[in-house]
Design an enzyme around this catalytic site. Structure first.
Site, PDB file in Angstrom:
ATOM      1  N   ARG A 125      14.626  -7.301   1.354  1.00 47.83           N
ATOM      2  CA  ARG A 125      15.745  -6.368   1.522  1.00 47.83           C
ATOM      3  C   ARG A 125      16.093  -6.289   2.997  1.00 47.83           C
ATOM      4  O   ARG A 125      15.205  -6.270   3.858  1.00 47.83           O
ATOM      5  CB  ARG A 125      15.372  -4.976   1.015  1.00 47.83           C
ATOM      6  CG  ARG A 125      15.266  -4.869  -0.483  1.00 47.83           C
ATOM      7  CD  ARG A 125      14.774  -3.507  -0.886  1.00 47.83           C
ATOM      8  NE  ARG A 125      13.427  -3.256  -0.407  1.00 47.83           N
ATOM      9  CZ  ARG A 125      12.788  -2.097  -0.525  1.00 47.83           C
ATOM     10  NH1 ARG A 125      13.397  -1.075  -1.085  1.00 47.83           N
ATOM     11  NH2 ARG A 125      11.557  -1.951  -0.076  1.00 47.83           N
ATOM     12  N   ARG A 154       4.523  -3.376  -6.172  1.00 48.55           N
ATOM     13  CA  ARG A 154       5.201  -4.067  -5.072  1.00 48.55           C
ATOM     14  C   ARG A 154       4.690  -3.487  -3.764  1.00 48.55           C
ATOM     15  O   ARG A 154       4.775  -2.284  -3.542  1.00 48.55           O
ATOM     16  CB  ARG A 154       6.722  -3.910  -5.156  1.00 48.55           C
ATOM     17  CG  ARG A 154       7.482  -4.930  -4.279  1.00 48.55           C
ATOM     18  CD  ARG A 154       8.983  -4.679  -4.262  1.00 48.55           C
ATOM     19  NE  ARG A 154       9.294  -3.473  -3.528  1.00 48.55           N
ATOM     20  CZ  ARG A 154      10.207  -2.568  -3.921  1.00 48.55           C
ATOM     21  NH1 ARG A 154      10.865  -2.719  -5.044  1.00 48.55           N
ATOM     22  NH2 ARG A 154      10.430  -1.492  -3.187  1.00 48.55           N
ATOM     23  N   LYS A 211       1.890   8.615  -1.007  1.00 48.58           N
ATOM     24  CA  LYS A 211       1.738   8.240   0.398  1.00 48.58           C
ATOM     25  C   LYS A 211       0.439   8.783   0.984  1.00 48.58           C
ATOM     26  O   LYS A 211      -0.110   8.218   1.929  1.00 48.58           O
ATOM     27  CB  LYS A 211       2.937   8.765   1.200  1.00 48.58           C
ATOM     28  CG  LYS A 211       4.290   8.262   0.690  1.00 48.58           C
ATOM     29  CD  LYS A 211       4.372   6.746   0.705  1.00 48.58           C
ATOM     30  CE  LYS A 211       5.722   6.248   0.227  1.00 48.58           C
ATOM     31  NZ  LYS A 211       5.913   6.404  -1.234  1.00 48.58           N
ATOM     32  N   ASN A 230       4.171   0.442  -3.902  1.00 48.34           N
ATOM     33  CA  ASN A 230       4.890   1.048  -5.020  1.00 48.34           C
ATOM     34  C   ASN A 230       4.130   0.806  -6.319  1.00 48.34           C
ATOM     35  O   ASN A 230       3.832  -0.341  -6.669  1.00 48.34           O
ATOM     36  CB  ASN A 230       6.285   0.443  -5.142  1.00 48.34           C
ATOM     37  CG  ASN A 230       7.102   0.609  -3.870  1.00 48.34           C
ATOM     38  OD1 ASN A 230       7.754   1.627  -3.679  1.00 48.34           O
ATOM     39  ND2 ASN A 230       7.063  -0.384  -3.002  1.00 48.34           N
ATOM     40  N   GLU A 281       8.714   7.906  -4.426  1.00 47.53           N
ATOM     41  CA  GLU A 281       9.203   6.538  -4.489  1.00 47.53           C
ATOM     42  C   GLU A 281      10.726   6.577  -4.413  1.00 47.53           C
ATOM     43  O   GLU A 281      11.358   7.592  -4.707  1.00 47.53           O
ATOM     44  CB  GLU A 281       8.778   5.862  -5.807  1.00 47.53           C
ATOM     45  CG  GLU A 281       7.285   5.808  -6.024  1.00 47.53           C
ATOM     46  CD  GLU A 281       6.579   4.788  -5.169  1.00 47.53           C
ATOM     47  OE1 GLU A 281       7.259   4.083  -4.401  1.00 47.53           O
ATOM     48  OE2 GLU A 281       5.351   4.692  -5.259  1.00 47.53           O
ATOM     49  N   GLY A 282      11.321   5.427  -4.058  1.00 44.51           N
ATOM     50  CA  GLY A 282      12.777   5.359  -3.983  1.00 44.51           C
ATOM     51  C   GLY A 282      13.285   5.705  -2.591  1.00 44.51           C
ATOM     52  O   GLY A 282      12.576   6.288  -1.780  1.00 44.51           O
ATOM     53  N   GLU A 334       4.827   0.567   2.520  1.00 40.61           N
ATOM     54  CA  GLU A 334       4.361   1.399   1.416  1.00 40.61           C
ATOM     55  C   GLU A 334       3.920   0.507   0.270  1.00 40.61           C
ATOM     56  O   GLU A 334       4.213  -0.703   0.255  1.00 40.61           O
ATOM     57  CB  GLU A 334       5.452   2.363   0.940  1.00 40.61           C
ATOM     58  CG  GLU A 334       6.686   1.680   0.367  1.00 40.61           C
ATOM     59  CD  GLU A 334       7.760   2.667  -0.065  1.00 40.61           C
ATOM     60  OE1 GLU A 334       7.511   3.887  -0.015  1.00 40.61           O
ATOM     61  OE2 GLU A 334       8.850   2.222  -0.457  1.00 40.61           O
ATOM     62  N   SER A 393      11.397  -2.061  -8.343  1.00 37.71           N
ATOM     63  CA  SER A 393      12.652  -2.666  -8.792  1.00 37.71           C
ATOM     64  C   SER A 393      12.995  -3.959  -8.059  1.00 37.71           C
ATOM     65  O   SER A 393      12.321  -4.381  -7.128  1.00 37.71           O
ATOM     66  CB  SER A 393      13.792  -1.667  -8.627  1.00 37.71           C
ATOM     67  OG  SER A 393      13.909  -1.287  -7.273  1.00 37.71           O
ATOM     68  N   LYS A 437       6.953  11.094   5.767  1.00 36.07           N
ATOM     69  CA  LYS A 437       7.220  10.731   4.380  1.00 36.07           C
ATOM     70  C   LYS A 437       6.618  11.748   3.417  1.00 36.07           C
ATOM     71  O   LYS A 437       5.458  12.138   3.565  1.00 36.07           O
ATOM     72  CB  LYS A 437       6.632   9.358   4.069  1.00 36.07           C
ATOM     73  CG  LYS A 437       7.227   8.212   4.866  1.00 36.07           C
ATOM     74  CD  LYS A 437       6.628   6.879   4.422  1.00 36.07           C
ATOM     75  CE  LYS A 437       7.272   5.704   5.132  1.00 36.07           C
ATOM     76  NZ  LYS A 437       6.741   4.412   4.639  1.00 36.07           N
TER      77      LYS A 437
END
Length: 517
Positions: free
Chosen positions: A493, A137, A339, A157, A411-412, A155, A162, A407
């Site tokens: 989102r 993603r 990253k 992923n 992830e998350g 970013e 998810s 960063k």
């Protein structure tokens, strides 16, 4: 050009009274539960004592209206996804490139160092599975520069990407509301006269990627039925999102799927004895004599240090990596999502040309230019290069730091440090660990408003939207052939404009969908 100018006025529509608000909120709550747009309740809503049997579900946080999103930006993000899939598939196959970056960050990041150690252990023994699957993603925000609106990547992923299941349902929710509820509102506007709501088949697309890998694995040479394992966290709240992919695999593709908590990998799986292919065998907890061969292991766990509380957890990851199952992702593919990789790809030549690292993996000038347009300014935090030294100066300056986010290699949600929190965090850790971070220039999104339904309450105000585009890619490390490469739907989102983080599962953002303008 601004978002207000292309939406044609005030948005979202003003709700006339409490009755309108309550009717719309009730419609969303009921539709969400009836159609699986749901999560397990957070402890703040229902604690373990209030739900000892784990039977409660609540509607996922969601916007009352789809958020306006520039059509050109949406189309560009979807069109570039297959190029991103190829890029990260290529990076994952270049262990020498990844090793150099791991060495730069591992001194301050034990998690990355441990992942690399898993790879080295399997490399020493010899990999037996050459196929890799990525369910990716790529996340973007719209950046407003004067009158221009353009997408900039937040970013990329490579593990546990998810909300493919819930994002498809959110699009359906807003399509349903546009047909039934929005036309009944007293306020006039685009919500009543017609919204351009793009179809979203993210759950089907992600499941199709898993199904292609399952097919490529082939039948068991040991005579076992084959299956897909979903590796999950204990106490997973986002279970319904994952279940939609499972149900799609089972109902559309006829593939057996089993959920396996990460903590039970060593207890429930084993490597086939005396087999050079090292097949991964799975025993049903309810019937240990029934053995399946895992063709694909889809990791929805294992993306952060919290999933590895003991050495046995790392042994579990090693067992999956050394087995003959197709891991989604492999350790190298997970490391490609660092990253640091994103920063190196985006770092231009001193002459201002296309970054060397990008051209290493994307020889096509056209594809490289398309990817480069989506990059924002990202800097290393080392103490040896001019770019790293300049970034350290900006990160520790009380004023300059306000334009940046720092960063780690994670992830998350909930891991980043924004603006004035950057100097304070750097001061709290050894300077030798600073190189494990990257410094990214903050993206400036256009102002938007919406209404969010969260835990039964309505929140209205300024919002920021983040678009994620899913991609599925299957490739062979030995032949370098790409066997499957598809753009596979999208996620929107949305969070309050005063919130730094955007993770829905982490409690920061909410589900949304695009109204193209």
């Amino acid at each position: 050009m601004t978002m207000a100018s292309i939406t044609g006025g005030s948005y979202p529509p003003a709700l006339a009274n409490d009755q309108e608000r309550e009717r719309l909120a009730l419609a969303i709550k009921d539709w969400s539960i009836a159609n699986g747009l749901a999560v397990r309740p957070p402890p703040a809503v229902v604690g373990p004592q209030g739900d000892p049997r784990g039977i409660f579900a609540v509607n996922a946080p969601v916007t009352l209206f789809p958020s306006p999103f520039p059509r050109s930006c949406f189309q560009e993000a979807k069109a570039i996804q297959t190029a991103y899939n190829e890029l990260y598939a290529s990076i994952s196959q270049d262990a020498d490139f990844l090793e150099g970056l791991v060495q730069e960050v591992a001194g301050g990041d034990d998690f990355i160092a441990n992942l690399w150690d898993v790879h080295l252990r399997v490399k020493g023994e010899g990999y037996v599975q050459s196929l890799d699957l990525g369910l990716f993603r790529s996340d973007y925000m719209v950046h407003q520069d004067g009158e221009a609106l353009q997408i900039k990547q937040v970013e990329f992923n490579t593990i546990a990407s998810s909300f493919g299941g819930l994002s498809a349902q959110t699009s359906k929710l807003h399509q349903y509301l546009a047909q039934t509820e929005y036309p009944l509102l007293q306020a006039a506007g685009p919500h009543a006269s017609g919204l351009d709501l793009p179809a979203n088949h993210s759950a089907k697309g992600l499941a199709a990627g898993l199904a292609d890998a399952f097919t490529a694995y082939g039948p068991s040479t040991l005579g076992h039925p084959t299956c897909v394992l979903f590796l999950v966290q204990d106490g997973e709240r986002n279970v319904f999102d994952q279940r939609r992919l499972e149900y799609e695999l089972q109902s559309t593709h006829g593939i057996p799927v089993f959920r396996l908590p990460f903590s039970e990998v060593l207890a429930r799986t084993s490597i086939a004895p005396s087999s050079p292919a090292r097949q991964l065998l799975y025993s049903l907890p309810s019937s240990p004599a029934r053995v399946f061969e895992a063709a694909v292991v889809y990791l929805r766990a294992g993306y952060g240090p919290g999933d590895y509380p003991t050495p046995s957890a790392w042994e579990a990851r090693h067992q999956i990596e050394r087995s003959g199952a197709i891991a989604c992702p492999s350790v190298l593919t997970q490391l490609a999502g660092m990253k640091k990789v994103q920063q190196v790809l985006a770092t231009p030549e001193p002459s201002g040309g296309v970054p060397t690292a990008l051209r290493r993996f994307v020889p096509s000038e056209t594809k490289a230019a398309g990817l480069l347009r989506t990059f924002t300014n990202i800097f290393p935090m080392d103490d040896t290069t001019p770019a790293g030294q300049a970034a350290r100066k900006m990160a520790t300056d009380p004023e300059a730091c306000k334009k940046y986010v720092m960063k780690p290699q994670r992830e998350g949600g909930g891991n980043n440090f924004y603006r004035t929190a950057i100097p304070a965090h750097l001061a709290s850790i050894p300077e030798a660990h600073w190189g494990s971070f990257i410094l990214m220039e903050l993206i400036t999104p256009p102002p938007l408003e919406n209404i969010i339904l969260r835990n039964g309450a309505l929140e209205q105000g300024g919002v920021i939207c983040e678009l994620g585009v899913y991609g599925t890619c299957l490739w062979d490390r030995k032949t370098k052939a790409v066997l499957h490469n598809e753009e596979s739907g999208y996620l929107l989102r949305t969070k309050g404009d005063q919130s730094e983080e955007g993770g829905v599962a982490a409690g920061y953002g909410c589900m949304d969908s695009c109204s193209l303008v």
